[in-house]
Design a protein around this motif. Structure first.
Motif, short mmCIF file in Angstrom:
data_model
loop_
_atom_site.label_atom_id
_atom_site.label_comp_id
_atom_site.label_asym_id
_atom_site.label_seq_id
_atom_site.Cartn_x
_atom_site.Cartn_y
_atom_site.Cartn_z
N ILE A 1 0.84 -1.21 0.00
CA ILE A 1 0.00 0.00 0.00
C ILE A 1 0.87 1.25 0.00
N PHE B 1 1.97 2.69 -3.27
CA PHE B 1 0.95 3.04 -4.24
C PHE B 1 0.86 4.56 -4.40
N SER C 1 -6.90 -1.84 -8.17
CA SER C 1 -5.53 -2.20 -8.54
C SER C 1 -5.23 -3.69 -8.38
N ARG D 1 -3.93 -4.48 -4.72
CA ARG D 1 -4.98 -4.74 -3.73
C ARG D 1 -5.55 -6.13 -3.90
N TRP E 1 -6.67 2.55 -6.13
CA TRP E 1 -6.19 1.49 -5.25
C TRP E 1 -7.20 0.34 -5.18
#
Length: 179
Positions: A37, A40, A76, A79, A73
């Motif tokens: 994360i 990102f 994505s 994820r 996100w």
């Protein structure tokens, strides 16, 4: 950690439960997830709140610079790798919600008819506009307030309204408001 929030910031709340005795697997997964994360686009910071009691949820707050980056996100591949891994079968009851700063205060009225909002707000405000000025007058007899009496009344009315009365009144009328 950057604690300064802007109106354009986006916040993603992920809430979930763990199956019993999977804390060590969760900790390993969490460190890998945070690493993915944090790389990102638009990531600002992440906060993990552990459960309060055995049956309670874990909460992860993920802050991005824009709501668009949250949506990116959510769609994505990174994820999908984090949450669709078969090794995380211990994670249950997962929910993800995007929080918009611009509607924070009035979220409780989302989807409610305006006249119902007005009625509930009136029920909350009216007693305060009667009681608070009387209290301030009593205080003014002991301590000269002159110009500040109006300011003190306004501060007390708005404070009681936001933090005590309106949440209580909303809970009282919640079903009716959202019919």
């Amino acid at each position: 950690m950057n604690i300064h929030q802007k109106d354009s910031d986006g916040l993603l709340l992920v809430r979930f439960k763990l199956k019993a005795d999977h804390t060590s697997a969760f900790e390993k997964w969490k460190s890998e997830a945070i690493e993915r994360i944090s790389d990102f686009k638009g990531f600002i910071d992440i906060t993990t709140m552990n459960q309060l009691k055995d049956e309670d949820y874990y909460h992860i707050l993920i802050r991005f610079d824009t709501e668009e980056n949250i949506i990116a996100w959510l769609h994505s591949d990174e994820r999908k790798k984090i949450f669709n891994d078969s090794a995380i079968s211990w994670l249950t009851d997962r929910q993800e919600v995007i929080h918009n700063w611009n509607i924070f205060w009035f979220r409780i009225f989302e989807g409610t008819k305006k006249w119902k909002q007005w009625a509930v707000t009136f029920i909350a405000v009216y007693p305060l506009t009667i009681i608070i000025p009387m209290v301030v007058k009593l205080i003014a007899k002991l301590i000269p307030l002159s110009f500040f009496a109006g300011i003190i009344s306004a501060l007390m009315i708005s404070g009681f309204m936001i933090f005590l009365v309106l949440p209580f009144i909303h809970n009282l009328f919640k079903k009716w408001l959202h019919e």
